[in-house]
Design a protein around this motif. Structure first.
Motif, mmCIF file in Angstrom:
data_model
loop_
_atom_site.group_PDB
_atom_site.id
_atom_site.type_symbol
_atom_site.label_atom_id
_atom_site.label_comp_id
_atom_site.label_asym_id
_atom_site.label_seq_id
_atom_site.Cartn_x
_atom_site.Cartn_y
_atom_site.Cartn_z
ATOM 1 N N SER B 47 0.825 -1.218 0.000
ATOM 2 C CA SER B 47 0.000 0.000 0.000
ATOM 3 C C SER B 47 0.851 1.255 0.000
ATOM 4 O O SER B 47 0.550 2.222 -0.695
ATOM 5 C CB SER B 47 -0.928 0.022 1.214
ATOM 6 N N LEU B 48 1.919 1.227 0.785
ATOM 7 C CA LEU B 48 2.830 2.369 0.826
ATOM 8 C C LEU B 48 3.468 2.575 -0.542
ATOM 9 O O LEU B 48 3.645 3.706 -0.993
ATOM 10 C CB LEU B 48 3.931 2.147 1.872
ATOM 11 N N PHE B 49 3.801 1.469 -1.177
ATOM 12 C CA PHE B 49 4.396 1.517 -2.506
ATOM 13 C C PHE B 49 3.422 2.167 -3.499
ATOM 14 O O PHE B 49 3.835 3.013 -4.306
ATOM 15 C CB PHE B 49 4.784 0.114 -2.966
ATOM 16 N N PHE B 50 2.154 1.788 -3.433
ATOM 17 C CA PHE B 50 1.159 2.374 -4.340
ATOM 18 C C PHE B 50 1.071 3.890 -4.128
ATOM 19 O O PHE B 50 1.119 4.662 -5.085
ATOM 20 C CB PHE B 50 -0.220 1.757 -4.102
ATOM 21 N N GLU B 51 0.953 4.301 -2.877
ATOM 22 C CA GLU B 51 0.819 5.735 -2.573
ATOM 23 C C GLU B 51 2.037 6.506 -3.057
ATOM 24 O O GLU B 51 1.924 7.549 -3.698
ATOM 25 C CB GLU B 51 0.739 5.942 -1.060
ATOM 26 N N ASP B 52 3.199 5.957 -2.702
ATOM 27 C CA ASP B 52 4.468 6.603 -3.021
ATOM 28 C C ASP B 52 4.655 6.715 -4.536
ATOM 29 O O ASP B 52 5.052 7.761 -5.055
ATOM 30 C CB ASP B 52 5.597 5.768 -2.407
ATOM 31 N N SER B 53 4.341 5.655 -5.245
ATOM 32 C CA SER B 53 4.515 5.618 -6.700
ATOM 33 C C SER B 53 3.593 6.599 -7.392
ATOM 34 O O SER B 53 3.999 7.294 -8.329
ATOM 35 C CB SER B 53 4.232 4.218 -7.236
ATOM 36 N N GLU B 54 2.356 6.657 -6.941
ATOM 37 C CA GLU B 54 1.402 7.563 -7.568
ATOM 38 C C GLU B 54 1.826 9.014 -7.401
ATOM 39 O O GLU B 54 1.749 9.815 -8.328
ATOM 40 C CB GLU B 54 -0.019 7.285 -7.063
ATOM 41 N N ARG B 55 2.336 9.313 -6.221
ATOM 42 C CA ARG B 55 2.845 10.652 -5.949
ATOM 43 C C ARG B 55 4.013 10.973 -6.882
ATOM 44 O O ARG B 55 4.055 12.023 -7.524
ATOM 45 C CB ARG B 55 3.276 10.753 -4.481
ATOM 46 N N LEU B 56 4.938 10.031 -6.994
ATOM 47 C CA LEU B 56 6.122 10.246 -7.822
ATOM 48 C C LEU B 56 5.763 10.365 -9.301
ATOM 49 O O LEU B 56 6.323 11.204 -10.012
ATOM 50 C CB LEU B 56 7.133 9.108 -7.608
ATOM 51 N N LEU B 116 8.407 7.763 -19.148
ATOM 52 C CA LEU B 116 7.415 7.962 -18.091
ATOM 53 C C LEU B 116 6.181 7.108 -18.388
ATOM 54 O O LEU B 116 5.621 6.462 -17.507
ATOM 55 C CB LEU B 116 7.039 9.435 -17.968
ATOM 56 N N GLN B 117 5.799 7.106 -19.647
ATOM 57 C CA GLN B 117 4.660 6.310 -20.090
ATOM 58 C C GLN B 117 4.905 4.829 -19.798
ATOM 59 O O GLN B 117 4.035 4.124 -19.291
ATOM 60 C CB GLN B 117 4.480 6.513 -21.593
ATOM 61 N N GLN B 118 6.119 4.365 -20.118
ATOM 62 C CA GLN B 118 6.526 2.983 -19.864
ATOM 63 C C GLN B 118 6.435 2.639 -18.375
ATOM 64 O O GLN B 118 5.855 1.623 -17.993
ATOM 65 C CB GLN B 118 7.995 2.770 -20.290
ATOM 66 N N VAL B 119 7.041 3.527 -17.577
ATOM 67 C CA VAL B 119 7.059 3.289 -16.129
ATOM 68 C C VAL B 119 5.641 3.231 -15.578
ATOM 69 O O VAL B 119 5.296 2.342 -14.804
ATOM 70 C CB VAL B 119 7.884 4.377 -15.389
ATOM 71 N N ARG B 120 4.822 4.181 -16.041
ATOM 72 C CA ARG B 120 3.435 4.224 -15.559
ATOM 73 C C ARG B 120 2.704 2.948 -15.943
ATOM 74 O O ARG B 120 1.971 2.363 -15.145
ATOM 75 C CB ARG B 120 2.703 5.442 -16.110
ATOM 76 N N GLN B 121 2.929 2.487 -17.150
ATOM 77 C CA GLN B 121 2.294 1.262 -17.637
ATOM 78 C C GLN B 121 2.687 0.064 -16.782
ATOM 79 O O GLN B 121 1.841 -0.720 -16.354
ATOM 80 C CB GLN B 121 2.755 1.023 -19.062
#
Lengths: 180, 149
Positions: B47-56, B116-121
């Protein structure tokens, strides 16, 4: 047991420093599975604050009768790459501190940069762990903690050294001469 | 659904995530840190990873949208995301971040946008899969089984 050693039976206390919340959670859990007490902070500044080493609250320069109470920390494990104060800066400040220079410091980094590793070791870091840190890395901390505890026990005996037998010299209890 | 059936589904799915390279050995390390005294550890860290990643990812979008792109800032964000994905074992996200950093060095905006698109995907993929895995775990525990984590 002789006087002043009551705190020796407590758990080891590790100060963990990392600006990543995920890595902080991880290192905290890893340390707790080894039964260490953990204080985790998110910056070098907060670490210095916790130790009482920030400029306006400098326990290093207060006299022994002052009300500033030295915090008991047996090991500091810190991330290298942090904004403001890096792990290296923190290591240097700790090694320059009268009160904390003998506390083992371990550096963690996600990057394997030999020059970085060398400068940290030269500055007095005990270990350098590559991230992600594993249980096997944390297992390497125990000897450093044990050595630190023996050393602080001996420092506590200093005031009564005139009671020691004449053939025991101070150097035998020096950190580097201890046999484990 | 029967507990045994759920357990089998879990194990099969879990194995596929490793086979397909979404997760690596580090995720197993996380699982090993979960036990009866810390039953929610994996959920918590993920969950922390999800929050942190979305912020980044949001910060990265904004940073690439500036008139004067600050590549050092972008590199710092990607470095953070690389670190956290590595810490939880999200291998493909981590690898996408490594590629991204190379283009930051070249100060190539177009390439960075693609990265960025790749990472987001990759992030969205692993997020979906981790959520599915955690849901299976939940179902097993709710049905009276022991957590397979």
């Amino acid at each position: 047991m002789g006087g002043g050693v009551a705190t020796e039976t407590h758990q080891f206390h590790v100060l963990a420093v990392d600006d990543s919340i995920i890595d902080r959670k991880l290192i905290e859990r890893l340390l707790k599975t080894s039964s260490y007490q953990v204080t985790a902070v998110d910056s070098g500044v907060k670490a210095l604050e916790f130790l009482g080493l920030l400029d306006d609250v400098d326990v290093d320069n207060t006299d022994s009768n002052s009300h500033h109470h030295k915090v008991e920390v047996n090991l500091i494990i810190t991330d290298y790459c942090m904004p403001a104060i890096t792990g290296y800066d923190l290591l240097r400040k700790i090694k320059e501190s009268k009160l904390f220079k003998d506390i083992p410091v371990v550096i963690m980094s996600s990057e394997n940069v030999p020059s970085r590793i060398n400068s940290c070791m030269e500055q007095g870091a005990e270990e350098f762990f590559l991230k992600p840190v594993q249980q096997s890395d944390v297992n390497k901390l125990r000897p450093h903690l044990m050595r630190g505890r023996k050393s602080s026990q001996n420092h506590k005996r200093k005031p009564v050294e005139e009671c020691l037998s004449p053939d025991r010299t101070r150097t035998r209890y020096n950190n580097h001469d201890l046999e484990l | 659904m029967e507990v045994d059936q759920l357990q089998r589904t879990f194990h099969h799915y879990h194995a596929s995530l490793f086979n397909e390279g979404f997760l690596d050995e580090q995720f197993v390390q996380l699982q090993q840190l979960q036990d009866e005294s810390n039953p929610g550890f994996v959920v918590e860290v993920v969950s922390l990873f999800f929050e942190d990643s979305e912020r980044l990812l949001n910060d990265l979008s904004k940073a690439l949208d500036q008139e004067n792109v600050d590549f050092r800032k972008i590199d710092a964000h990607v470095h953070q995301l690389k670190g956290s994905s590595s810490s939880i074992g999200a291998q493909r996200v981590r690898d996408a971040c490594i590629a991204f950093r190379n283009f930051c060095d070249e100060r190539n905006i177009e390439a960075c946008l693609k990265c960025l698109q790749q990472v987001r995907q990759e992030y969205l993929l692993v997020k979906t899969k981790l959520e599915a895995l955690l849901r299976l775990e939940q179902q097993i525990v709710a049905a009276g089984g022991a957590s397979p984590m």
